[in-house]
Design a protein around this motif. Structure first.
Motif, PDB file in Angstrom:
ATOM      1  N   HIS B  19       1.603 -12.810  -6.615  1.00  0.00           N
ATOM      2  CA  HIS B  19       0.241 -13.297  -6.788  1.00  0.00           C
ATOM      3  C   HIS B  19       0.277 -14.815  -6.715  1.00  0.00           C
ATOM      4  N   SER B  20       0.032 -15.350  -5.539  1.00  0.00           N
ATOM      5  CA  SER B  20       0.012 -16.802  -5.416  1.00  0.00           C
ATOM      6  C   SER B  20      -1.334 -17.308  -5.890  1.00  0.00           C
ATOM      7  N   GLY B  21      -1.310 -18.178  -6.856  1.00  0.00           N
ATOM      8  CA  GLY B  21      -2.541 -18.731  -7.392  1.00  0.00           C
ATOM      9  C   GLY B  21      -3.025 -19.892  -6.539  1.00  0.00           C
ATOM     10  N   PRO B  22      -4.047 -20.587  -7.019  1.00  0.00           N
ATOM     11  CA  PRO B  22      -4.537 -21.767  -6.298  1.00  0.00           C
ATOM     12  C   PRO B  22      -3.441 -22.826  -6.136  1.00  0.00           C
ATOM     13  N   ILE B  23      -3.552 -23.610  -5.089  1.00  0.00           N
ATOM     14  CA  ILE B  23      -2.527 -24.611  -4.768  1.00  0.00           C
ATOM     15  C   ILE B  23      -3.159 -25.989  -4.642  1.00  0.00           C
ATOM     16  N   GLU B  24      -2.647 -26.930  -5.390  1.00  0.00           N
ATOM     17  CA  GLU B  24      -3.050 -28.319  -5.219  1.00  0.00           C
ATOM     18  C   GLU B  24      -1.993 -28.977  -4.319  1.00  0.00           C
ATOM     19  N   ALA B  26      -1.356 -29.157  -0.734  1.00  0.00           N
ATOM     20  CA  ALA B  26      -0.698 -28.219   0.178  1.00  0.00           C
ATOM     21  C   ALA B  26       0.482 -28.878   0.891  1.00  0.00           C
ATOM     22  N   TYR B  28       2.322 -26.917   3.265  1.00  0.00           N
ATOM     23  CA  TYR B  28       2.587 -26.177   4.499  1.00  0.00           C
ATOM     24  C   TYR B  28       1.267 -25.761   5.129  1.00  0.00           C
ATOM     25  N   CYS B  30      -1.006 -22.611   7.347  1.00  0.00           N
ATOM     26  CA  CYS B  30      -1.144 -21.159   7.247  1.00  0.00           C
ATOM     27  C   CYS B  30      -0.403 -20.506   8.409  1.00  0.00           C
ATOM     28  N   GLY B 145      -4.855 -16.739   8.787  1.00  0.00           N
ATOM     29  CA  GLY B 145      -4.385 -17.569   7.690  1.00  0.00           C
ATOM     30  C   GLY B 145      -4.187 -16.824   6.381  1.00  0.00           C
ATOM     31  N   PHE B 146      -4.974 -15.783   6.156  1.00  0.00           N
ATOM     32  CA  PHE B 146      -4.838 -15.053   4.887  1.00  0.00           C
ATOM     33  C   PHE B 146      -3.573 -14.214   4.852  1.00  0.00           C
ATOM     34  N   ARG B 147      -2.883 -14.091   5.996  1.00  0.00           N
ATOM     35  CA  ARG B 147      -1.659 -13.289   6.029  1.00  0.00           C
ATOM     36  C   ARG B 147      -0.450 -14.034   5.485  1.00  0.00           C
ATOM     37  N   GLU B 379       4.582 -23.770  -5.441  1.00  0.00           N
ATOM     38  CA  GLU B 379       3.922 -24.366  -4.260  1.00  0.00           C
ATOM     39  C   GLU B 379       2.861 -25.348  -4.684  1.00  0.00           C
ATOM     40  N   ASP B 380       2.650 -25.456  -5.986  1.00  0.00           N
ATOM     41  CA  ASP B 380       1.543 -26.248  -6.494  1.00  0.00           C
ATOM     42  C   ASP B 380       1.998 -27.662  -6.831  1.00  0.00           C
ATOM     43  N   LEU B 383       2.077 -28.967 -10.487  1.00  0.00           N
ATOM     44  CA  LEU B 383       3.235 -28.537 -11.280  1.00  0.00           C
ATOM     45  C   LEU B 383       4.490 -29.294 -10.859  1.00  0.00           C
TER      46      LEU B 383
END
Lengths: 502, 454
Positions: B19-24, B26, B28, B30, B145-147, B379-380, B383
């Motif tokens: 479950h990848s959450g929101p990313i600040e 970016a 990379y 899509c 991109g959603f993939r 990825e955030d 963090l």
């Protein structure tokens, strides 16, 4: 051209203004066929003297820009706001570039650079099936917990538009919870053929949710200037008239946006960018829009200053400033650029201004590429007909082309007029110009460079230095292999494919 | 005597790979970003079937604000509009492909899709198959991109070319021919230079190399010879493994997996011996090459030692690396094993699939025989910055090998920032490499020139 702030989604440009992205001919023909000089001609296409504006559409297209990119570039540049990309991760791929531009602009405006803040909801396959609103809620909470912003903008995407996420239900909840504007901006890329619709989308959202309704005070010495990320040349210029400047949207604060309704008037250096903002502030908030050509060259800048002075009762100061600037700038402009041939490729409103400045500098210009064409602006005042002003003041343009920044056409466009240099905006085309051996002057960083009287001097200097760089471009062109077919490179008509399609 | 650095066991970011959450911030693109994997092959052009801004966004993020590598943009795009959303875009795609054949000249076209066709369900395969039947060199890959991100997209594009274009070409094995699957083109800022150096090394021990991507590859001819290779070399912690398994299944081709891309002489020597043994090359030839390379390498390191040994006090000793798994592992190994620096924080941001993470952790635990390091996955960017600020860098200024996003944190920590990954916004990268013998020297130059600038 009706402006309706009650609906969340703004009508796109093609519906409001009849915007087209494909056309080729003389500037005078384009003006004649457009809304300022011929009425009721935008919806249908045909030939004939009374002008029907026909859009050229071909089968071959290369990647263009989208409205969401514009929203990203504006919303994430509001200093105390956070932008949420409600989308799969690719829509925020440009974030680093937007941040570079933001940091550079803060430096230009004398501030300590910080990062533009953007959060992607990072939607995946599962969200496409079950909806992404819970991730949106999570992202808004994240924005609040991490940054305590004064506003949060939500840029929607093609994906959320197709799956039909109810974005407003979440933003309404969160607005109540946090007590700050949580502003959805509806800017799905597929909904408009031209990215400039993104300006309208963000402006519409700001007008609906941030600009103060019925402000308790008016600031009679405050002028709204709609800008991009250029240097603040307006504060020193308008200080000569005893005016203060409210620069929006890039690098503004949420308070700068809120006080748009308190200003004495609104104006801009680019009417493509400012069309919706200016007209809506006038119609819905009673803030008059300056009706004059944009501030480029002596003619435009004189007229622009006089129009501002008239609205703010500062005519004497304006005349004194105009006279002193003429005396200062004129002697510095010797005819060094006479005989040099230029070409302009950029968004329409900006192009009109830059062409004016070039022609005052003595540059020969018989061709220009504009990335779109708005037959009219939202405020249909004749004084704002920038194309008409350009033709009336400086004469016709033989090859005026409208195309959505398509690399494949650039060879044929440039070959047709064979310029010494090209002034250009937006990535992708200027490297190609240079591979063709044409010196390119990209106006990417400081978009305000050619504006005003000083703009004439600065633009002239830039052209001289770019002409010197020709050695690089010519060497490069001699060692370039392009991925285009020989038959296409030999094609004389940049619009051949579109004309075949008619 | 070895040093095992003590680390405060600070807050680890929550790892929820499923479950990848929101990313600040970016780091990379899509899956559609894999259009650049196609563009990285000589004379191959991606055709993008997607919304109007999709292709330019991925292109600019990968080629411009990432070392300003450049890439001669030409990709056709349907610029899908309302009409394609409501009525489907298959006809429009067919029209675009047909007209592309008249305008652009390529050895292979790769159709990649964005969210719009993948959501409305365009039958892209059927459109492309019609062209394939006419012997047009063209393949397609679904990269909405959603993939996933461009790492996922890369494997999809790679396998599409193998399955639809290379197909059942001759399988007669050519001994000593190897297919190289390593850095992600364009996403890795230094991919051109690095792949060139890796090729030089492998050729040095007597192999022939299908680099497949970039200027050191001959392009489509190499792809056509993929089935003839003696083996596949996966030189990265995880990217390329799926492709290697696919090739193993499809052509019965074995593969060698080396997680750490070698930087510096220790790593490179070990790497070349390992590959040499796998390829059953005569040891003498391998050793001769290593010896010659080491002679040159240490000649330069001798010179460096004059500076490195004298300036000890002003130089950083603890470092952090933030980036894609491949570089975080490779650079950490080099700095620990070859320069004797202390790993203070390693953060991997390319979202490796869950099944590979334990193996990656194990690599860091055994970074050298006497040094172990922790690794975080997130990825955030927020963090990432938080982890860096919590890190114990001792009483010296830290060395950060990270990205343009770490500029602000580096300033706060008074650290030395060397940008080694996407987005590399303050670097201009042409042919520079960081790997192998020669790349290691360049990396040392870069790090210590940055340090001396202050």
């Amino acid at each position: 051209m009706t402006i309706n702030l009650r609906t969340a989604v703004v009508e796109n440009r093609e519906q409001r203004l009849g915007t087209i992205i494909g056309w080729d001919g003389k500037a005078t023909e384009l003006a004649e066929h457009s809304g300022y000089s011929a009425s009721d001609c935008r919806s249908s296409c045909g030939s004939g003297k009374n002008g029907k504006l026909c859009e050229l559409q071909g089968p071959f297209t290369q990647g263009a820009g989208c409205a969401e990119q514009i929203v990203e570039y504006q919303a994430s540049h509001v200093r105390d706001a956070v932008l949420i990309y409600h989308s799969p991760v690719g829509c925020s791929a440009g974030q680093a570039g937007t941040n570079v531009s933001y940091r550079a602009c803060t430096v230009r405006r004398g501030q300590i650079p910080t990062d533009a803040i953007g959060i992607s909801t990072n939607l995946g396959e599962r969200d496409m099936v079950y909806g992404g609103v819970e991730k949106l809620r999570e992202a808004i909470h994240m924005a609040w917990e991490r940054h305590r912003p004064n506003a949060v903008f939500i840029a929607t995407s093609c994906a959320t538009g197709i799956i039909g996420d109810d974005v407003e239900s979440v933003t309404r909840d969160c607005e109540e919870e946090f007590g700050i504007p949580i502003v959805p901006v509806f800017c799905e890329g597929f909904k408009s053929k031209h990215w400039s619709s993104g300006f309208d989308a963000i402006q519409h959202a700001i007008l609906r949710q941030i600009v103060r309704r019925n402000p308790p005070r008016k600031q009679e010495d405050l002028i709204n200037v709609f800008v991009l990320s250029g240097t603040d040349i307006y504060t020193p210029m308008l200080a000569n008239l005893g005016l203060r400047v409210n620069l929006v949207v890039n690098v503004a604060t949420v308070e700068n946006l809120a006080q748009l309704s308190e200003a004495a008037a609104s104006t801009s250096f680019c009417y493509s960018l400012a069309s919706y903002f200016g007209a809506a502030l006038e119609q819905e908030f009673g803030v008059p829009e300056i009706k004059s050509p944009p501030p480029y060259g002596f003619a435009g800048t004189d007229a622009w200053l006089r129009a501002i002075a008239k609205v703010t009762n500062r005519e004497e100061q304006a005349e004194r400033f105009i006279a002193s600037e003429h005396a200062r700038v004129l002697p510095k402009l010797r005819q060094r650029l006479t005989g040099v041939k230029g070409y302009v490729a950029m968004g329409e409103g900006f192009a009109h201004g830059v062409i004016a400045a070039l022609r005052e500098l003595g540059v020969t210009l018989d061709g220009s590429l504009m990335y779109h064409h708005d037959p009219v602006y939202d405020n249909p005042d004749k004084q704002r007909d920038t194309l008409g002003h350009l033709i009336d003041t400086y004469g016709d343009i033989e090859h005026l082309s409208v195309a959505n920044g398509q690399p494949y056409q650039l060879f044929n466009l440039l070959k047709r007029v064979n310029p010494d240099f090209i002034v250009i905006r937006h990535g992708g085309l200027s490297p190609l110009a240079s591979r063709l051996g044409v010196a390119a002057l990209p106006l990417e960083g400081d978009s305000n460079l050619p504006v005003g009287y000083q703009g004439l001097i600065d633009l002239g200097e830039e052209i001289l230095s770019v002409l010197a760089q020709r050695k690089f471009h010519e060497d490069l062109a001699a060692h370039t292999t392009l991925p285009y077919k020989k038959s296409w490179l030999e094609q004389r008509d940049p619009f051949a494919l579109a004309r075949e399609a008619i | 005597m070895g040093v095992t650095p003590l680390q405060a066991r600070s807050k680890q970011p929550q790892e929820q790979p499923d479950h990848s959450g929101p990313i600040e911030q970016a780091r990379y693109a899509c899956a559609l970003g894999a259009m650049q994997s196609a563009a990285a092959i000589r004379r191959v052009i991606p055709i993008t079937h997607c919304g109007p801004g999709c292709a330019t966004k991925q292109y600019r993020s990968l080629t411009f604000t990432n070392g300003h590598q450049g890439g001669a943009y030409a990709a056709p795009s349907t610029n899908a509009s309302q009409r394609e959303v409501i009525f489907g875009g298959a006809d429009r795609l067919a029209e675009l492909i047909e007209s592309t054949l008249g305008v652009l000249d390529a050895d292979l076209f790769v159709v990649v899709t964005g969210c719009i066709p993948d959501l409305v369900g365009d039958d892209v395969g059927s459109v492309v198959r019609d062209f394939q039947k006419r012997d047009v060199p063209i393949v397609y890959a679904e990269t909405g991109g959603f993939r996933g991100n461009n790492f996922n997209g890369h494997e999809v594009v790679t396998q599409a070319i193998i399955d639809q274009f290379v197909g059942e070409a001759s399988r007669v094995r050519e001994p000593r021919l190897v297919n190289l699957w390593s850095l992600l083109p364009y996403q890795n800022t230094f991919w051109r230079g690095d792949l060139t150096e890796i090729k030089r090394l492998l050729e040095g021990i007597g192999l022939r190399v299908n680099t497949l991507f970039g200027p050191s590859s001959s392009g489509i001819a190499e792809w056509e010879s993929i089935p003839q290779a003696q083996f596949n070399l996966v030189l990265s912690p995880w990217l390329g493994l799926a492709t290697a398994r696919h090739l193993e299944q499809r052509y019965g081709q074995p593969f060698l997996h080396v997680p750490a891309i070698p930087i510096g002489s220790k790593q490179t020597g070990e790497f070349l011996r390992q590959v040499g043994a796998f390829a059953e090359l005569p040891a003498a030839g391998v050793e001769a090459f290593i010896a010659a390379e080491e002679e040159t390498y240490y000649d330069y390191i001798q010179g460096f030692a004059d500076f490195y040994a004298q300036s000890r006090q002003a130089l950083p000793s603890r470092f952090a690396v933030v980036g894609d798994a491949a570089y975080v592992l490779a650079i950490t190994k080099f700095l620990v094993r070859q320069l004797g620096l202390i790993p203070a924080r390693q953060i991997i941001t390319d979202d490796p699939p869950a099944e590979y993470r334990e193996a990656i952790r194990a690599e860091f635990r055994a970074i050298d025989h006497d040094v172990s390091a922790d690794v975080s996955f997130t990825e955030d960017g927020y963090l990432v910055q938080e982890l860096l600020r919590e890190t114990d860098f001792g009483n010296k200024r830290p060395l950060l090998l990270a990205t343009g996003w770490e500029r602000g944190t580096a300033n706060q920590l008074k650290g030395f920032l060397v940008e080694i990954g996407s987005p590399a916004t303050s670097e201009v990268v042409l042919s520079r490499a960081n790997v192998g013998y020669r790349g290691a020297l360049t990396l040392i130059e870069r790090i210590y020139s940055t340090v001396l600038l202050g």
